[in-house]
Design a protein around this motif. Sequence first.
Motif, PDB file in Angstrom:
ATOM      1  N   PHE A   1       1.200  -1.437  -0.009  1.00 25.89           N
ATOM      2  CA  PHE A   1       0.332  -0.016  -0.280  1.00 25.89           C
ATOM      3  C   PHE A   1       0.765   1.321   0.304  1.00 25.89           C
ATOM      4  O   PHE A   1       0.834   2.180  -0.672  1.00 25.89           O
ATOM      5  CB  PHE A   1      -1.223  -0.057   0.765  1.00 25.89           C
ATOM      6  N   LEU A   2       1.895   1.156   0.479  1.00 28.60           N
ATOM      7  CA  LEU A   2       2.750   2.572   0.959  1.00 28.60           C
ATOM      8  C   LEU A   2       3.608   2.406  -0.405  1.00 28.60           C
ATOM      9  O   LEU A   2       3.425   3.771  -1.738  1.00 28.60           O
ATOM     10  CB  LEU A   2       3.856   2.397   1.923  1.00 28.60           C
ATOM     11  N   LEU A   3       3.478   1.023  -1.183  1.00 25.58           N
ATOM     12  CA  LEU A   3       4.490   1.406  -2.612  1.00 25.58           C
ATOM     13  C   LEU A   3       3.548   2.174  -3.448  1.00 25.58           C
ATOM     14  O   LEU A   3       3.010   3.248  -4.224  1.00 25.58           O
ATOM     15  CB  LEU A   3       4.998   0.304  -3.565  1.00 25.58           C
ATOM     16  N   ILE A   4       1.745   1.157  -3.382  1.00 29.21           N
ATOM     17  CA  ILE A   4       0.868   1.955  -4.457  1.00 29.21           C
ATOM     18  C   ILE A   4       0.803   4.088  -4.145  1.00 29.21           C
ATOM     19  O   ILE A   4       1.074   4.588  -4.944  1.00 29.21           O
ATOM     20  CB  ILE A   4      -0.717   1.942  -4.016  1.00 29.21           C
ATOM     21  N   SER A   5       0.837   3.907  -2.301  1.00 29.71           N
ATOM     22  CA  SER A   5       0.417   6.029  -2.001  1.00 29.71           C
ATOM     23  C   SER A   5       1.806   6.144  -3.255  1.00 29.71           C
ATOM     24  O   SER A   5       1.815   7.905  -3.453  1.00 29.71           O
ATOM     25  CB  SER A   5      -0.146   6.084  -1.226  1.00 29.71           C
ATOM     26  N   PHE A   6       2.792   5.606  -3.329  1.00 27.95           N
ATOM     27  CA  PHE A   6       4.004   6.176  -3.807  1.00 27.95           C
ATOM     28  C   PHE A   6       3.932   6.618  -5.083  1.00 27.95           C
ATOM     29  O   PHE A   6       4.107   7.925  -5.984  1.00 27.95           O
ATOM     30  CB  PHE A   6       5.505   5.812  -3.213  1.00 27.95           C
ATOM     31  N   GLY A   7       3.505   6.635  -5.388  1.00 31.98           N
ATOM     32  CA  GLY A   7       2.812   6.301  -7.194  1.00 31.98           C
ATOM     33  C   GLY A   7       1.861   7.313  -6.635  1.00 31.98           C
ATOM     34  O   GLY A   7       2.411   8.012  -8.223  1.00 31.98           O
ATOM     35  N   ILE A   8       1.017   7.098  -6.180  1.00 30.05           N
ATOM     36  CA  ILE A   8       0.168   7.881  -6.396  1.00 30.05           C
ATOM     37  C   ILE A   8       0.982   9.571  -6.540  1.00 30.05           C
ATOM     38  O   ILE A   8       0.641  10.219  -6.971  1.00 30.05           O
ATOM     39  CB  ILE A   8      -0.542   7.582  -5.591  1.00 30.05           C
ATOM     40  N   LEU A   9       1.655   9.490  -5.486  1.00 26.37           N
ATOM     41  CA  LEU A   9       2.424  11.132  -5.019  1.00 26.37           C
ATOM     42  C   LEU A   9       2.647  11.389  -6.120  1.00 26.37           C
ATOM     43  O   LEU A   9       3.041  12.186  -6.401  1.00 26.37           O
ATOM     44  CB  LEU A   9       3.173  10.639  -4.093  1.00 26.37           C
ATOM     45  N   VAL A  10       3.812  10.274  -7.391  1.00 28.16           N
ATOM     46  CA  VAL A  10       4.395  11.415  -7.952  1.00 28.16           C
ATOM     47  C   VAL A  10       3.405  11.403  -9.162  1.00 28.16           C
ATOM     48  O   VAL A  10       3.273  12.502  -9.755  1.00 28.16           O
ATOM     49  CB  VAL A  10       5.131   9.735  -8.717  1.00 28.16           C
ATOM     50  N   TYR A  11       1.957  10.214  -9.456  1.00 29.67           N
ATOM     51  CA  TYR A  11       1.483  11.089 -10.235  1.00 29.67           C
ATOM     52  C   TYR A  11       1.281  12.739 -10.108  1.00 29.67           C
ATOM     53  O   TYR A  11       0.990  13.187 -10.929  1.00 29.67           O
ATOM     54  CB  TYR A  11       0.268   9.959 -10.437  1.00 29.67           C
ATOM     55  N   VAL A  12       0.101  12.830  -8.774  1.00 30.44           N
ATOM     56  CA  VAL A  12       0.054  14.097  -8.641  1.00 30.44           C
ATOM     57  C   VAL A  12       0.887  15.065  -8.595  1.00 30.44           C
ATOM     58  O   VAL A  12       0.418  16.349  -8.887  1.00 30.44           O
ATOM     59  CB  VAL A  12      -0.760  14.098  -6.919  1.00 30.44           C
ATOM     60  N   ILE A  13       1.827  14.641  -8.363  1.00 28.72           N
ATOM     61  CA  ILE A  13       3.233  16.066  -8.603  1.00 28.72           C
ATOM     62  C   ILE A  13       3.164  16.356  -9.814  1.00 28.72           C
ATOM     63  O   ILE A  13       3.134  17.662  -9.964  1.00 28.72           O
ATOM     64  CB  ILE A  13       4.576  15.277  -8.316  1.00 28.72           C
ATOM     65  N   MET A  14       3.336  15.652 -10.588  1.00 32.37           N
ATOM     66  CA  MET A  14       3.499  15.569 -12.506  1.00 32.37           C
ATOM     67  C   MET A  14       2.096  16.338 -13.032  1.00 32.37           C
ATOM     68  O   MET A  14       2.636  17.762 -14.175  1.00 32.37           O
ATOM     69  CB  MET A  14       3.393  13.918 -13.146  1.00 32.37           C
TER      70      MET A  14
ATOM     71  N   SER B   1     -11.809   9.879  -6.283  1.00 33.74           N
ATOM     72  CA  SER B   1     -10.516   9.348  -5.907  1.00 33.74           C
ATOM     73  C   SER B   1     -10.114   8.851  -4.352  1.00 33.74           C
ATOM     74  O   SER B   1      -9.685   8.475  -4.002  1.00 33.74           O
ATOM     75  CB  SER B   1      -8.923   9.134  -6.997  1.00 33.74           C
ATOM     76  N   LEU B   2     -10.427  11.138  -4.396  1.00 28.59           N
ATOM     77  CA  LEU B   2      -9.417  10.399  -3.065  1.00 28.59           C
ATOM     78  C   LEU B   2     -10.716   9.630  -2.096  1.00 28.59           C
ATOM     79  O   LEU B   2     -10.626   9.148  -0.744  1.00 28.59           O
ATOM     80  CB  LEU B   2     -10.111  12.379  -2.155  1.00 28.59           C
ATOM     81  N   MET B   3     -11.854  10.289  -2.025  1.00 31.11           N
ATOM     82  CA  MET B   3     -13.029   9.416  -1.095  1.00 31.11           C
ATOM     83  C   MET B   3     -12.824   7.857  -0.867  1.00 31.11           C
ATOM     84  O   MET B   3     -12.799   7.154   0.260  1.00 31.11           O
ATOM     85  CB  MET B   3     -14.155   9.676  -1.632  1.00 31.11           C
ATOM     86  N   LEU B   4     -12.447   7.700  -2.358  1.00 27.03           N
ATOM     87  CA  LEU B   4     -12.884   5.878  -2.610  1.00 27.03           C
ATOM     88  C   LEU B   4     -11.230   5.781  -1.653  1.00 27.03           C
ATOM     89  O   LEU B   4     -11.312   4.343  -0.835  1.00 27.03           O
ATOM     90  CB  LEU B   4     -11.931   5.649  -3.946  1.00 27.03           C
ATOM     91  N   SER B   5     -10.304   6.285  -2.067  1.00 25.56           N
ATOM     92  CA  SER B   5      -8.704   5.818  -0.780  1.00 25.56           C
ATOM     93  C   SER B   5      -9.219   5.967   0.315  1.00 25.56           C
ATOM     94  O   SER B   5      -8.704   5.256   0.757  1.00 25.56           O
ATOM     95  CB  SER B   5      -7.919   6.162  -1.622  1.00 25.56           C
ATOM     96  N   ILE B   6      -9.124   6.685   0.121  1.00 24.54           N
ATOM     97  CA  ILE B   6      -9.892   6.984   1.762  1.00 24.54           C
ATOM     98  C   ILE B   6     -10.266   5.897   2.887  1.00 24.54           C
ATOM     99  O   ILE B   6     -10.834   5.426   4.071  1.00 24.54           O
ATOM    100  CB  ILE B   6     -10.648   8.186   2.760  1.00 24.54           C
TER     101      ILE B   6
END
Length: 315
Positions: A246-259, A272-277
């Motif tokens: 899960f940490l890896l997935i959220s890291f991937g999402i972080l990269v995507y968001v920054i880009m 997507s925010l609600m979903l992930s919560i």
Amino acid sequence: MKNSILSIVVPCYNEQEVLPQTNERLRALLDGMMRDNLVAEGSYILYVDDGSADQTWELIAGYAAGDTHVRGLKLVGNVGHQNALMAGLDTARADADVTVSIDADLQDDINVIPEMVKKFDAGNDVVYGVRRDRKADSFFKRYTAQGFYKFMARMGVKSVYNHADCRLMSRRAVDTLCMYEERNLFLRGLVPLMGYKSDSVYYDRLERKAGESKYPMSKMLSFAIDGITSFSVRPLRLIFFLGVLFLLISFGILVYVIMALCQGRGVQGWASLMLSIWFVGGCLLVCLSVIAAYIGRIYTESKHRPRYHIEQYLK
Ligand code: UDP
Ligand code: MG
């Protein structure tokens, strides 16, 4: 070691429909074995009444009164199959050289008992009764049970495939078993763990002769959880790997968001925010529940309560 005293231990919970048949067949079998000098004259059947609410104990008391080869042990209240079996084995080891445990419903073929005793005479301390197939079980029971055995193996629990609680144990094996003090009993896992020389006999699993299964879905499930959590900490380790994933997935999402931010694309991601919560929350709860299962076990073990109480022992 020939001609030992055999005790056939039979846990019974509300088995009034099937008990007359069971007693008749087991008695005939025991007579035959004594006649053939396979077991000693003092051998007996020990019925353990696990707090039945029907006429089970009255039947047992009746059999025990008129027959030196039948005994009855009445427990105070219902403690469950595994504990009832343990009560019987613990009582039997006082004077029996060897015990065979078998269910009251005759689903396990009692004709394998002589074969088991022969394997005991040949030097085995434990003989497992193994079901050759499960044709007589319902589709549902068969698949859940087999899935369970496979899952247990995955989780690193040593158990004998398709072996239930029909087994022979020598007195010293039972003595050793009684030294294991855990309260969440899962005998199918404990006995192989002891490591005595063992062998197996095979039989076809039959239909229940009368009455209904005393293992509803809820009991089966808690039995399965007992089996896994008492023998394996692998689920705890799996949680760790899940967390890393899960940490890896959220890291991937972080990269995507920054880009996305750098490229000037606005964040619309309420959904997507609600979903992930919810998703993360759900995962956390699942993980917590696994930990809770272990803590619950620690709690019951740490109390060191007795497994059962005997109300009456009819010899
Ligand atoms: N049993 C028991 N206490 C319980 C439930 C079951 O002693 O709380 C006994 C029951 O009388 C039977 C054996 O355990 O001799 C196995 O139960 P059952 O045949 O109902 O289970 P299944 O074969 O359906 O798994
Ligand atoms: Mg049964």
